[in-house]
Design an enzyme around this catalytic site. Structure first.
Site, PDB file in Angstrom:
ATOM      1  CG  ASP A   1      77.072   2.997  16.450  1.00  0.00           C
ATOM      2  OD1 ASP A   1      77.719   3.834  16.714  1.00  0.00           O
ATOM      3  OD2 ASP A   1      76.179   3.034  15.470  1.00  0.00           O
TER       4      ASP A   1
ATOM      5  CG  HIS B   1      79.725  11.132  22.737  1.00  0.00           C
ATOM      6  ND1 HIS B   1      78.497  11.231  22.744  1.00  0.00           N
ATOM      7  CD2 HIS B   1      80.411  11.990  23.546  1.00  0.00           C
ATOM      8  CE1 HIS B   1      78.141  12.243  23.556  1.00  0.00           C
ATOM      9  NE2 HIS B   1      79.212  12.728  24.142  1.00  0.00           N
TER      10      HIS B   1
HETATM   11  P1  ADQ Z   1      76.782   8.917  15.474  1.00  0.00           P
HETATM   12  O1  ADQ Z   1      77.856   7.861  15.035  1.00  0.00           O
HETATM   13  O2  ADQ Z   1      76.533  10.115  14.742  1.00  0.00           O
HETATM   14  O3  ADQ Z   1      77.065   9.250  17.145  1.00  0.00           O
HETATM   15  P2  ADQ Z   1      74.123   7.927  16.125  1.00  0.00           P
HETATM   16  O4  ADQ Z   1      74.088   7.562  17.748  1.00  0.00           O
HETATM   17  O5  ADQ Z   1      73.325   7.015  15.338  1.00  0.00           O
HETATM   18  O6  ADQ Z   1      75.516   8.302  15.584  1.00  0.00           O
HETATM   19  O7  ADQ Z   1      73.497   9.373  16.107  1.00  0.00           O
HETATM   20  C1  ADQ Z   1      73.062   9.941  14.827  1.00  0.00           C
HETATM   21  C2  ADQ Z   1      72.090  11.067  14.988  1.00  0.00           C
HETATM   22  O8  ADQ Z   1      71.910  11.811  13.757  1.00  0.00           O
HETATM   23  C3  ADQ Z   1      70.732  10.321  15.412  1.00  0.00           C
HETATM   24  O9  ADQ Z   1      70.155  11.370  16.255  1.00  0.00           O
HETATM   25  C4  ADQ Z   1      70.014  10.533  14.141  1.00  0.00           C
HETATM   26  O10 ADQ Z   1      68.577  10.652  14.141  1.00  0.00           O
HETATM   27  C5  ADQ Z   1      70.591  11.826  13.317  1.00  0.00           C
HETATM   28  N1  ADQ Z   1      70.652  11.933  12.049  1.00  0.00           N
HETATM   29  C6  ADQ Z   1      71.208  10.600  11.165  1.00  0.00           C
HETATM   30  N2  ADQ Z   1      70.906  11.032  10.020  1.00  0.00           N
HETATM   31  C7  ADQ Z   1      70.201  12.114   9.755  1.00  0.00           C
HETATM   32  C8  ADQ Z   1      69.722  12.912   8.557  1.00  0.00           C
HETATM   33  N3  ADQ Z   1      70.038  12.400   7.274  1.00  0.00           N
HETATM   34  N4  ADQ Z   1      69.159  13.897   9.027  1.00  0.00           N
HETATM   35  C9  ADQ Z   1      68.851  14.437  10.330  1.00  0.00           C
HETATM   36  N5  ADQ Z   1      69.407  13.422  11.350  1.00  0.00           N
HETATM   37  C10 ADQ Z   1      69.926  12.647  11.178  1.00  0.00           C
HETATM   38  C11 ADQ Z   1      78.165   8.993  17.947  1.00  0.00           C
HETATM   39  C12 ADQ Z   1      78.654   7.440  18.346  1.00  0.00           C
HETATM   40  C13 ADQ Z   1      77.256   6.917  18.510  1.00  0.00           C
HETATM   41  C14 ADQ Z   1      76.600   7.414  19.831  1.00  0.00           C
HETATM   42  C15 ADQ Z   1      76.470   8.858  19.835  1.00  0.00           C
HETATM   43  C16 ADQ Z   1      76.050   9.666  20.821  1.00  0.00           C
HETATM   44  O11 ADQ Z   1      79.115   6.839  17.042  1.00  0.00           O
HETATM   45  O12 ADQ Z   1      77.813   5.278  18.877  1.00  0.00           O
HETATM   46  O13 ADQ Z   1      75.391   6.925  19.814  1.00  0.00           O
HETATM   47  O14 ADQ Z   1      77.520   9.477  19.472  1.00  0.00           O
HETATM   48  O15 ADQ Z   1      76.830   9.122  21.890  1.00  0.00           O
END
Ligand code: ADQ
Length: 476
Positions: A378, A169
């Site tokens: 990311d 991921h």
């Molecule tokens: P993350 O680093 O966690 O994931 P991201 O892909 O942006 O980053 O996913 C975060 C998720 O959490 C999103 O679905 C977002 O909507 C949700 N979220 C964030 N803040 C929130 C809050 N306060 N309340 C509720 N929901 C919230 C890791 C990798 C990424 C990759 C993903 C998936 O670092 O690059 O995209 O895995 O593979």
């Protein structure tokens, strides 16, 4: 073994991930129930498990004795035990204080501890053993992420009959950085126990292949690693996505739309709402974003009576020093910006350090005029794709070139977050471009996310895994 689990119960599809897709909720009576974790991965897995018997092997989130096996939404959950020292050494140490920084361009220095590596091997072995127990003959096993890189080879030793895939991921680092890892060959060998390795972007797969070529005695041709024993392993890009239809439906729900209008009103009905949504992680470029916003207010390019910035920063990994330090810096900067620029009775920067229900997140996405996504590195960034799914014809995204999402969302306003002056210009451009320009860009991005949604991603991964040569010619 657990007497509650019949030894014979095995599954054709087994998912292994650090965490189970559920969170424990303690009720008023002290009884624990399980709530499905939010997020696209669970949705995607539900869709691929549909109609087949699937198990999920992972940690339930609390140190100590693992809860017994249970079934939720027709997913068979098989908890793995992590003791307190496993949490500290395997999870917080090796995974998040060593692998995470190395795999994210060493934005903060990685720490190397021999005790952490030992714990990582120990826990990966435990996962492999648990998977070996629940996998049916010839089952498909899908291992997730950087915490479990040794599982493919460990599992193959126990069960040569199963087909093993692994998906990363997060980014895979350039070999020059990867080489710093003590025991680096062991990681590559661990991964090469799989039949197919999936990465977010082509450059991540290329970095992995280069590391194999440089550090192991293998031959790499195209995207295939040929091992001395005749096996071969393919490594390629299968970019993850979001549940487009689910988000689209939520965004169209009148109650959510009303909430979006209410949010706008609560923010003082400003001309522009800028939004950031991130885990509070040093990879996400929060400080760069705040610096740019603060300077735009300072110079008068932005008027705080017309523009508000909402930053959702989800609490994350607060036991690690680097994360506590970042939180301190971010909160200092938020306070400084509001102290210097907020009009009486409103805030130039609304900072929310907590989690929100899915509906509230979608309402926020729908309310925001410009989403600002500025990671320094990311793997993908799902937030950018979620925003796209929540907007039909309006809105805009300022998107860092260092996200996996930038490869597909080329019609976003792309930026280099290290270049603060350019970042400022890009934010202003995204805010002030005419609606027609926003519409053209959003429509193009929407087509991309619509056709490559999370269900498509999961099917694509499994198709690649099925197509991978499982046994070399002449092997039995
Ligand atoms: P993350 O680093 O966690 O994931 P991201 O892909 O942006 O980053 O996913 C975060 C998720 O959490 C999103 O679905 C977002 O909507 C949700 N979220 C964030 N803040 C929130 C809050 N306060 N309340 C509720 N929901 C919230 C890791 C990798 C990424 C990759 C993903 C998936 O670092 O690059 O995209 O895995 O593979």
């Amino acid at each position: 073994g657990d007497p509650q689990v019949p030894a014979q119960r095995t599954f054709d599809l087994v998912i292994a991930a650090n965490r189970l897709p559920v969170d424990a909720v303690t009720g008023a009576d002290g009884k624990i129930t399980w709530r499905r974790s939010p997020g696209g991965l669970v949705t995607a897995m539900e869709s691929v498990m549909h109609g087949r018997e699937g198990a999920w092997v992972g940690w339930a989130g609390e140190p100590g004795k693992a809860p017994r096996a249970f079934t939720q939404n027709s997913m068979h959950l098989r908890p793995v035990r992590l003791d307190q020292d496993d949490v500290v050494d395997y999870y917080e140490g090796q995974s998040n204080d060593c692998l995470w920084p190395i795999y994210h361009d060493a934005i903060v220095p990685a720490k190397f501890r021999r005790r952490w590596r030992t714990a990582y091997e120990r826990v990966n072995t435990r996962f492999a053993e648990q998977v070996a127990k629940v996998a049916a003959p010839g089952a498909t096993v899908w291992v997730h992420d950087y915490q479990l890189q040794l599982v493919p080879a460990l599992l193959r030793k126990l069960r040569s009959d199963v087909r093993i895939g692994w998906f990363n991921h997060i980014p895979f680092p350039p070999v020059e950085l990867f080489m710093q890892m003590p025991g680096r060959e062991g990681i590559l060998e661990g991964l090469l126990g799989a039949d197919f390795l999936g990465f977010q972007r082509k450059p991540d797969a290329a970095n992995f292949l280069r590391a194999c070529r440089g550090l192991l005695d293998v031959t790499v041709r195209g995207d295939v690693v040929h091992l001395p024993d005749g096996r071969s392993v393919r490594a390629s890009a299968v970019p993850i996505s979001v549940d487009y239809n689910g988000l689209r439906e939520l965004a169209g729900d009148p109650a959510v739309q009303q909430r979006a209008a209410e949010i706008r009103e609560q923010l003082g009905d400003p001309k522009h709402i800028l939004l950031g949504v991130d885990r509070l992680d040093y990879t996400k470029g929060l400080r760069h974003r705040l610096k740019a916003y603060g300077e735009l207010l300072q110079s008068g390019d932005l008027d705080p009576s017309e523009t508000v910035f909402v930053q959702v920063a989800t609490p994350s990994r607060e036991r690690l020093a680097a994360y506590r330090e970042l939180r301190g810096q971010v909160e200092l900067e938020v306070g400084r910006i509001n102290g210097e620029h907020s009009p009486i009775g409103s805030t130039a920067l609304t900072y929310l350090h907590r989690s929100f229900p899915r509906t509230e997140m979608v309402a926020l996405f729908a309310a925001a005029d410009v989403l600002i996504v500025t990671p320094l590195r990311d793997g993908m960034n799902l937030v950018a794709k979620e925003y796209v799914a929540c907007h039909a014809d309006d809105g805009a995204i300022v998107l860092s070139e260092f996200t996996g999402a930038a490869d597909e969302l080329s019609r976003a306003y792309l930026c280099n977050p290290h270049d603060i002056d350019k970042l400022k210009q890009t934010i202003l451009q995204a805010m002030h471009d005419p609606p027609g320009e926003h519409r053209r860009r959003m429509r193009s991005m929407r087509r991309t996310v619509m056709t490559n949604d999370v269900q498509h991603w999961a099917e694509d991964f499994l198709t690649n895994l099925q197509a991978a040569p499982h046994k070399p010619k002449g092997h039995r």
